[in-house]
Design a protein around this motif. Structure first.
Motif, short mmCIF file in Angstrom:
data_model
loop_
_atom_site.label_atom_id
_atom_site.label_comp_id
_atom_site.label_asym_id
_atom_site.label_seq_id
_atom_site.Cartn_x
_atom_site.Cartn_y
_atom_site.Cartn_z
N GLU A 239 0.38 -1.17 -0.03
CA GLU A 239 0.21 0.09 -0.41
C GLU A 239 0.71 1.41 0.44
OE1 GLU A 239 -3.65 -1.76 2.33
OE2 GLU A 239 -1.88 -1.24 3.69
N THR A 240 2.48 1.61 -0.04
CA THR A 240 3.02 2.17 -0.29
C THR A 240 2.54 3.13 -1.08
OG1 THR A 240 4.52 0.71 1.29
CG2 THR A 240 5.66 2.84 0.27
N GLN A 241 2.84 2.93 -1.60
CA GLN A 241 2.83 3.75 -3.07
C GLN A 241 1.24 4.61 -3.69
OE1 GLN A 241 3.92 1.66 -6.69
NE2 GLN A 241 6.54 1.34 -6.52
N SER A 242 0.31 3.91 -2.97
CA SER A 242 -0.75 4.05 -3.41
C SER A 242 -1.16 5.47 -1.91
CB SER A 242 -1.93 2.90 -3.70
OG SER A 242 -1.42 2.60 -2.22
N PHE A 243 -0.70 4.82 -0.68
CA PHE A 243 -0.21 5.67 0.25
C PHE A 243 0.23 7.07 -0.54
CE2 PHE A 243 1.47 7.19 3.85
CZ PHE A 243 0.81 7.98 4.91
N ILE A 244 1.68 7.13 -0.51
CA ILE A 244 1.80 8.69 -1.36
C ILE A 244 1.00 9.27 -2.32
CG2 ILE A 244 4.50 9.37 -2.21
CD1 ILE A 244 5.58 7.08 -1.17
N GLU A 245 0.70 8.11 -3.25
CA GLU A 245 0.10 8.26 -4.64
C GLU A 245 -1.18 9.87 -4.47
OE1 GLU A 245 -1.19 7.30 -8.80
OE2 GLU A 245 -1.11 5.71 -7.65
N ASP A 246 -2.01 9.23 -3.18
CA ASP A 246 -3.14 9.47 -2.85
C ASP A 246 -2.83 10.70 -1.93
OD1 ASP A 246 -4.65 7.26 -3.13
OD2 ASP A 246 -5.07 6.50 -1.82
N THR A 254 1.64 15.02 -8.75
CA THR A 254 1.78 13.37 -9.28
C THR A 254 3.63 13.10 -8.86
OG1 THR A 254 3.02 14.27 -11.33
CG2 THR A 254 0.76 13.94 -11.58
N PHE A 255 3.47 12.03 -9.07
CA PHE A 255 5.26 11.46 -8.14
C PHE A 255 6.55 12.26 -8.86
CE2 PHE A 255 3.04 7.89 -7.12
CZ PHE A 255 3.07 7.75 -6.06
N ASN A 256 5.82 12.66 -10.90
CA ASN A 256 6.71 12.96 -11.11
C ASN A 256 7.30 14.72 -10.60
OD1 ASN A 256 7.73 10.73 -12.48
ND2 ASN A 256 6.44 11.36 -14.34
N ARG A 281 9.02 5.05 -7.43
CA ARG A 281 7.79 5.63 -8.46
C ARG A 281 7.93 6.51 -8.46
NH1 ARG A 281 2.56 4.29 -8.46
NH2 ARG A 281 2.44 5.85 -10.00
N PHE A 282 9.87 7.61 -7.69
CA PHE A 282 10.10 8.51 -7.80
C PHE A 282 11.23 9.41 -9.17
CE2 PHE A 282 8.07 9.03 -3.31
CZ PHE A 282 7.02 10.70 -4.10
N THR A 283 10.88 8.55 -10.64
CA THR A 283 12.48 8.21 -10.98
C THR A 283 12.39 9.81 -11.18
OG1 THR A 283 10.87 8.53 -12.81
CG2 THR A 283 11.29 6.13 -11.82
N ASP A 284 11.92 11.14 -11.14
CA ASP A 284 12.23 12.15 -12.07
C ASP A 284 12.37 12.92 -10.55
OD1 ASP A 284 12.43 11.77 -14.33
OD2 ASP A 284 10.24 11.93 -14.65
N ASN A 333 9.54 21.48 -4.08
CA ASN A 333 8.96 20.98 -3.09
C ASN A 333 9.47 20.50 -2.35
OD1 ASN A 333 8.27 18.83 -4.78
ND2 ASN A 333 6.13 20.82 -5.87
N ILE A 334 9.31 19.95 -1.16
CA ILE A 334 9.47 18.41 -0.55
C ILE A 334 8.82 17.83 -0.22
CG2 ILE A 334 11.97 17.47 0.83
CD1 ILE A 334 13.20 20.57 0.25
N LEU A 335 9.09 16.35 -0.05
CA LEU A 335 8.53 15.16 -0.04
C LEU A 335 8.89 14.74 1.75
CD1 LEU A 335 5.05 14.18 0.83
CD2 LEU A 335 6.66 12.18 -0.87
N LEU A 336 8.84 14.79 2.64
CA LEU A 336 9.46 14.30 3.74
C LEU A 336 8.62 12.77 4.05
CD1 LEU A 336 9.59 17.13 4.26
CD2 LEU A 336 10.98 16.81 5.97
#
Length: 353
Positions: A239-246, A254-256, A281-284, A333-336
């Motif tokens: 669920e990790t990626q969907s948790f972040i995506e939501d 978006t991730f990019n 998911r954070f390729t960029d 922006n920065i995501l922690l």
């Protein structure tokens, strides 16, 4: 919704973070099992008679909060909110030792009174003669995030203009011994730690105090805008990626579109898989980590929030924090993302002002 700005950031940590030039002198912490914070000369900030009665976490918090208020130009905040995982554990241990040594008789109440988790917020308020809203959150690794969320609500609801928010945790000899026994702390033979691709469980334990002033007023000296926070106690790996995506979708991202991500890699192979899963998911994005600089502890995210504020303001990324080679002309922006042992997952989004 009213914007909430971080107008100051102060930190006492394993690094010399009270030094203005610490950014250029960041060093991965040594190969020890436990890392000690670099403490200031307390008598320059606190009367000597009071120092003797203060535990380490109270002293660190008093100085860090003083720095934060001074930088923000705030003499008396409209609220004081502190997050801590372990509270004043030094005084807790002293009280329990007295109970045992004295067969539960003739106990002095001082250590007991000072052992409560809200001692830090109370001592800061006493020092400032501040009679405003005073609250302490004890929610393991999301203690600071709950404090930030409360402060954000205080500002957006018009209850406060300037809120002092902090996080703090100290080490104690007995607790560290217990952490070694239950394998929370890495074995000596598993050191030094490969934080990004560890094959062993356990962490290197740290400590520290980080304080911020959150306000509705944007200044030229503001560090960042606190966009949003999301917290969940339990999370399946899948669920990790969907948790972040939501979370990103709620903030129209978006991730990019995330410029930088700060991940809490701790060297614990069992729980670091969440960060590895998130990275895919954070390729960029510029990927960063920080616990090789601060150590792991309940409120280690205070150090990452402090670093994120500095990165946004200085528009510089320390090489010692880099995971990948992605370069950005500017960091908007920065995501922690942080958790402790696979529990209490938190996301925080900061934006350049």
């Amino acid at each position: 919704m009213t914007a909430v700005y971080i107008n100051s950031a102060a930190c006492i940590s394993v690094q010399d973070t009270l030094n203005e030039n610490f950014f250029e002198n960041l060093q991965p912490a040594g190969a020890g099992q436990v890392l000690k914070a670099i403490e200031p000369v307390y008598k320059e900030f606190i009367p000597p008679a009071m120092i003797r009665r203060m535990s380490k976490t109270v002293k660190m918090s008093s100085v860090a909060s003083s720095y934060a208020l001074k930088e923000a130009g705030v003499e008396n905040p409209d609220a004081i909110i502190v997050g801590t995982g372990m509270g004043c554990s030094q005084d807790s241990e002293k009280f329990l030792k007295n109970v045992l040594d004295n067969n539960e008789e003739f106990l002095t109440p001082t250590y007991f009174i000072q052992s409560t988790h809200n001692t830090v917020a109370g001592q800061i308020a006493l020092g400032l003669q501040c009679h405003a809203y005073n609250f302490t959150y004890v929610n393991s690794s999301s203690s600071l995030e709950f404090s930030m969320l409360d402060a954000k609500l205080q500002v957006t609801d018009g209850e406060a203009e300037h809120v002092l928010v902090g996080s703090t945790d100290e080490q104690t000899e007995r607790t560290m011994g217990l952490y070694e026994l239950n394998k929370t702390i890495k074995k000596q033979e598993d050191l030094p730690v490969d934080y990004l691709s560890s094959t062993t469980n356990g962490v290197v334990w740290g400590e520290g105090a980080s304080f911020f002033v959150l306000s509705k007023e944007k200044k030229d000296s503001s560090y960042a805008r606190l966009k949003d926070i999301k917290i969940t106690n339990r999370l399946d790996l899948e669920e990790t990626q969907s948790f972040i995506e939501d979370f990103l979708a709620e903030n129209n991202l978006t991730f990019n579109e995330v410029d930088a991500v700060i991940l809490g890699f701790s060297g614990d192979a069992e729980s670091d898989v969440y960060y590895t899963k998130a990275m895919d998911r954070f390729t960029d994005s510029v990927l960063l980590y920080y616990k090789h600089l601060s150590g792991e502890f309940n409120t280690a995210s205070g150090f990452s929030t402090f670093m994120a504020c500095r990165i946004l303001k200085k528009q510089e990324i320390p090489e010692v924090m880099r995971i990948n080679e992605v370069k950005k002309e500017g960091v908007k922006n920065i995501l922690l993302y942080n958790h402790l042992g696979g529990n209490d997952h938190s996301l925080a989004l900061l934006e350049r002002v």
